[in-house]
Design a protein around this motif. Sequence first.
Motif, PDB file in Angstrom:
ATOM      1  N   ILE A 106      76.899  60.736 -23.710  1.00 31.63           N
ATOM      2  CA  ILE A 106      77.359  59.676 -24.326  1.00 31.63           C
ATOM      3  C   ILE A 106      78.776  59.584 -24.447  1.00 31.63           C
ATOM      4  CG2 ILE A 106      77.339  58.680 -26.868  1.00 31.63           C
ATOM      5  CD1 ILE A 106      74.727  59.917 -27.267  1.00 31.63           C
ATOM      6  N   PRO A 107      79.518  60.615 -24.667  1.00 34.30           N
ATOM      7  CA  PRO A 107      81.059  60.421 -24.712  1.00 34.30           C
ATOM      8  C   PRO A 107      81.576  59.887 -23.527  1.00 34.30           C
ATOM      9  CG  PRO A 107      80.829  62.337 -25.845  1.00 34.30           C
ATOM     10  CD  PRO A 107      79.331  61.882 -25.248  1.00 34.30           C
ATOM     11  N   ILE A 108      80.891  60.481 -22.259  1.00 36.99           N
ATOM     12  CA  ILE A 108      81.639  60.005 -20.840  1.00 36.99           C
ATOM     13  C   ILE A 108      81.254  58.740 -20.577  1.00 36.99           C
ATOM     14  CG2 ILE A 108      81.187  60.504 -18.479  1.00 36.99           C
ATOM     15  CD1 ILE A 108      81.245  63.258 -18.847  1.00 36.99           C
ATOM     16  N   THR A 109      79.960  58.115 -20.713  1.00 35.84           N
ATOM     17  CA  THR A 109      79.503  57.013 -20.622  1.00 35.84           C
ATOM     18  C   THR A 109      80.372  55.891 -21.289  1.00 35.84           C
ATOM     19  OG1 THR A 109      77.674  56.883 -22.076  1.00 35.84           O
ATOM     20  CG2 THR A 109      77.300  57.466 -19.830  1.00 35.84           C
ATOM     21  N   ILE A 110      80.913  56.456 -22.779  1.00 35.01           N
ATOM     22  CA  ILE A 110      81.699  55.403 -23.461  1.00 35.01           C
ATOM     23  C   ILE A 110      83.224  55.363 -22.829  1.00 35.01           C
ATOM     24  CG2 ILE A 110      82.783  55.246 -25.641  1.00 35.01           C
ATOM     25  CD1 ILE A 110      80.174  56.224 -27.071  1.00 35.01           C
ATOM     26  N   MET A 111      83.614  56.594 -22.188  1.00 30.76           N
ATOM     27  CA  MET A 111      85.022  56.548 -21.718  1.00 30.76           C
ATOM     28  C   MET A 111      84.880  55.894 -20.399  1.00 30.76           C
ATOM     29  SD  MET A 111      86.408  60.477 -21.695  1.00 30.76           S
ATOM     30  CE  MET A 111      86.523  60.400 -20.053  1.00 30.76           C
ATOM     31  N   TRP A 112      84.035  55.899 -19.574  1.00 29.45           N
ATOM     32  CA  TRP A 112      83.874  55.135 -18.379  1.00 29.45           C
ATOM     33  C   TRP A 112      83.576  53.717 -18.593  1.00 29.45           C
ATOM     34  CZ3 TRP A 112      80.745  58.837 -14.617  1.00 29.45           C
ATOM     35  CH2 TRP A 112      81.619  59.998 -14.255  1.00 29.45           C
ATOM     36  N   LEU A 113      82.477  53.337 -19.475  1.00 31.34           N
ATOM     37  CA  LEU A 113      82.092  51.844 -19.479  1.00 31.34           C
ATOM     38  C   LEU A 113      82.206  51.028 -20.944  1.00 31.34           C
ATOM     39  CD1 LEU A 113      78.954  53.081 -17.826  1.00 31.34           C
ATOM     40  CD2 LEU A 113      80.686  51.563 -16.570  1.00 31.34           C
ATOM     41  N   GLY A 114      83.176  51.851 -21.606  1.00 26.89           N
ATOM     42  CA  GLY A 114      83.399  51.031 -22.807  1.00 26.89           C
ATOM     43  C   GLY A 114      82.119  51.192 -23.749  1.00 26.89           C
ATOM     44  N   LEU A 115      82.283  50.249 -24.946  1.00 27.21           N
ATOM     45  CA  LEU A 115      81.414  50.098 -26.027  1.00 27.21           C
ATOM     46  C   LEU A 115      80.178  49.037 -25.925  1.00 27.21           C
ATOM     47  CD1 LEU A 115      83.661  50.231 -29.283  1.00 27.21           C
ATOM     48  CD2 LEU A 115      82.412  52.077 -28.178  1.00 27.21           C
ATOM     49  N   ASP A 117      77.323  46.790 -23.304  1.00 24.07           N
ATOM     50  CA  ASP A 117      76.018  47.227 -22.787  1.00 24.07           C
ATOM     51  C   ASP A 117      75.956  48.299 -21.646  1.00 24.07           C
ATOM     52  OD1 ASP A 117      74.829  45.269 -24.460  1.00 24.07           O
ATOM     53  OD2 ASP A 117      74.626  43.833 -23.063  1.00 24.07           O
ATOM     54  N   MET A 118      76.804  48.193 -20.726  1.00 24.43           N
ATOM     55  CA  MET A 118      76.852  48.931 -19.540  1.00 24.43           C
ATOM     56  C   MET A 118      76.974  50.533 -20.018  1.00 24.43           C
ATOM     57  SD  MET A 118      76.256  47.798 -16.797  1.00 24.43           S
ATOM     58  CE  MET A 118      76.465  48.904 -15.574  1.00 24.43           C
ATOM     59  N   SER A 119      77.624  50.969 -20.933  1.00 25.94           N
ATOM     60  CA  SER A 119      77.459  52.400 -21.159  1.00 25.94           C
ATOM     61  C   SER A 119      76.205  52.993 -21.659  1.00 25.94           C
ATOM     62  CB  SER A 119      78.517  52.688 -22.073  1.00 25.94           C
ATOM     63  OG  SER A 119      78.282  51.970 -23.264  1.00 25.94           O
ATOM     64  N   LYS A 120      75.413  51.931 -22.301  1.00 31.19           N
ATOM     65  CA  LYS A 120      73.976  52.423 -22.872  1.00 31.19           C
ATOM     66  C   LYS A 120      73.277  52.373 -21.881  1.00 31.19           C
ATOM     67  CE  LYS A 120      76.270  51.760 -26.793  1.00 31.19           C
ATOM     68  NZ  LYS A 120      77.329  51.303 -26.968  1.00 31.19           N
ATOM     69  N   ILE A 121      73.255  51.318 -21.077  1.00 30.65           N
ATOM     70  CA  ILE A 121      72.210  51.260 -19.944  1.00 30.65           C
ATOM     71  C   ILE A 121      72.452  52.491 -19.041  1.00 30.65           C
ATOM     72  CG2 ILE A 121      71.607  49.875 -17.671  1.00 30.65           C
ATOM     73  CD1 ILE A 121      72.357  47.342 -19.348  1.00 30.65           C
ATOM     74  N   VAL A 122      73.747  52.699 -18.604  1.00 30.65           N
ATOM     75  CA  VAL A 122      74.013  54.037 -17.583  1.00 30.65           C
ATOM     76  C   VAL A 122      73.255  55.276 -18.324  1.00 30.65           C
ATOM     77  CG1 VAL A 122      75.679  55.337 -16.526  1.00 30.65           C
ATOM     78  CG2 VAL A 122      75.689  52.920 -16.261  1.00 30.65           C
ATOM     79  N   LEU A 123      73.659  55.561 -19.621  1.00 24.97           N
ATOM     80  CA  LEU A 123      73.293  56.576 -20.283  1.00 24.97           C
ATOM     81  C   LEU A 123      71.724  56.686 -20.238  1.00 24.97           C
ATOM     82  CD1 LEU A 123      74.044  58.794 -22.347  1.00 24.97           C
ATOM     83  CD2 LEU A 123      73.292  57.252 -24.032  1.00 24.97           C
ATOM     84  N   ILE A 124      70.991  55.615 -20.477  1.00 27.01           N
ATOM     85  CA  ILE A 124      69.384  55.607 -20.509  1.00 27.01           C
ATOM     86  C   ILE A 124      69.010  55.704 -19.045  1.00 27.01           C
ATOM     87  CG2 ILE A 124      67.563  54.335 -21.014  1.00 27.01           C
ATOM     88  CD1 ILE A 124      69.022  53.041 -23.117  1.00 27.01           C
ATOM     89  N   LEU A 196      78.381  55.068 -31.486  1.00 27.40           N
ATOM     90  CA  LEU A 196      79.523  54.272 -31.465  1.00 27.40           C
ATOM     91  C   LEU A 196      79.037  52.929 -30.538  1.00 27.40           C
ATOM     92  CD1 LEU A 196      82.503  56.171 -29.560  1.00 27.40           C
ATOM     93  CD2 LEU A 196      82.543  54.810 -31.648  1.00 27.40           C
ATOM     94  N   SER A 197      79.032  51.818 -31.369  1.00 25.43           N
ATOM     95  CA  SER A 197      78.556  50.400 -30.781  1.00 25.43           C
ATOM     96  C   SER A 197      78.854  49.529 -31.663  1.00 25.43           C
ATOM     97  CB  SER A 197      77.069  50.665 -30.647  1.00 25.43           C
ATOM     98  OG  SER A 197      76.604  49.447 -30.206  1.00 25.43           O
ATOM     99  N   ARG A 198      78.668  48.156 -31.154  1.00 23.37           N
ATOM    100  CA  ARG A 198      79.073  47.151 -32.065  1.00 23.37           C
ATOM    101  C   ARG A 198      77.725  46.265 -32.559  1.00 23.37           C
ATOM    102  NH1 ARG A 198      84.176  45.918 -28.498  1.00 23.37           N
ATOM    103  NH2 ARG A 198      82.364  45.764 -26.972  1.00 23.37           N
ATOM    104  N   ASP A 199      76.832  46.246 -31.849  1.00 24.18           N
ATOM    105  CA  ASP A 199      75.545  45.761 -32.103  1.00 24.18           C
ATOM    106  C   ASP A 199      74.306  46.613 -31.716  1.00 24.18           C
ATOM    107  OD1 ASP A 199      75.761  45.387 -29.627  1.00 24.18           O
ATOM    108  OD2 ASP A 199      76.143  43.428 -29.765  1.00 24.18           O
TER     109      ASP A 199
END
Lengths: 249, 285
Positions: A106-115, A117-124, A196-199
């Motif tokens: 989770i922290p790496i995808t947030i660092m790379w792709l921000g808060l 959609d992309m960070s969640k999609i890549v993580l999943i 960590l998210s906004r929606d």
Amino acid sequence: MNAVALSRPVPLLIIAAAWEAATRGGLISPYALPPFSDVVASFLTMAADDLWFHALRSLTRGGAGLGLAIAIGVTSGVLMAWYRPFRTLVNPIIRFFYPLPKSALIPITIMWLGLGDMSKIVLIFIGCMLPIVVSSYNATRGVEEVLIWSARGLGANNREVLWEVVIPAALPEILNGIRTSLALAFILLVSSELILSRDGLGYLIGFLGEGGDYAGMFAGVATIAALGFTCDRLYVALTNRLLAWRTAA
Amino acid sequence: MSSGAIRQSGASEAEAILARVRQAEPRSTARRLFDAIGPFVAITAVLLGWEITVRSDAVIDFLLPSIGVVTSRIFEDVITGRFFENLVLTVYRALIGFSLSAMVGITIGILISQVRLVRWFFDPVVSLFLPMPKVALIPIFILWFDLFDVSKVMMVMVSTMFTVIIATWSGTRSVERELLWSARSLGASERAVLVQVILPGALPQIITGLQITLPVSMIVTLVTEMAMGGGGLGDALLQAARYADSPGVFAGVLEIAATGFCIIRVMDISRRRLLRWHQETQKRG
């Protein structure tokens, strides 16, 4: 038979009634457990407001990540079983990543792709792909060689063997692996949104909980539970349809 | 003997023949060489790709710190003992939650299989809660049990318990009826049948369930630590991310990966120990 089917949801009704009685009767403080009816009322107000917006955001992310994971995961799993060199090269990477608890990413995808959609999609995508690769690989490799020999003996070429014998024979186990990943997709989705998210629904329950709107929070959690349950049931129905040819045999 | 059983025995004969054919088949040296060095080639390629990306300045160091920086960070964490402090906290929470879930889950699973009333009550409850993403309960557990170890352990337990229940239940159902009949006709009491026939027969599936839930326990522990804080590998990782300390993040992920790897290995080994009497282990030789 019919009476049995009808009595199936009764335990759930008992739990709901006990919940309502315990909170209304003052046995449990409403700050620890809001009465069941308040949660239902909250759900209805939220459903008229922004609940569906958050649900849609979450489902889009989950669907995109899981869809990618299925497409790439099944392909590489089957390739690993079918082409030896591919397996030799990919296997060590899979073996390294497989035991990694995916939530650590989770922290790496947030660092790379921000808060967003992309960070969640890549993580999943990453989290769900590995179980799918492993189950498709095991399934393809476990196909009885007798079947393959028979097809070859009847004059099928490599491609026909793969598409018409190996993949149908491996399908049940592949589909089972995807079901595991479906559950995992929900876990990763909700936890990344909660942290960590906004929606999204995960954000919504965290936000309501911190704001002290406990009835709303319970309604949000119930919505997530209902979505998880519905997706699983739909998936099982789809699986049964896809495998209908098997039971006939 | 049913036709299914006949097909089974035919298949296992074919397997035995196959094994002999495979042993006799000589493999070319080129292929054996490729099999031996292939894994190292793949790992080296990944590491090289990482280092080249960093050196070529294609991405800034923040997004991908160099291997040297990350390894020295891991080294530092180990030497100062910070790694072990967090490791102990995380593994302690994960294992307590896992053991509680195993105890409660196996008990409920057995009860479901033996007592009709319990089955009637738990069947809909389990089928509702099993597919639910239990991490959604985190805010509720914070409300009920506060932010400390109790709520983390409870989260782990609730997240994994339903899988154990299902595994135990289906394990007991898979015990062959002939075994139960033989035991009963030899005069075994219901209790003896349960302890000496049903439980051992269900054990492989119960252990499979536990094998699934152990990594899940780790995942949930990490998530709860990220969401609630309070030390542990997950908390350290999220702190590093919050302070934009990217070597710390990568070092943390690698530390967690190593921990996960060890836990899964231990589980594999204990499975083979516990099921030493079972055909599954003997087949592997």
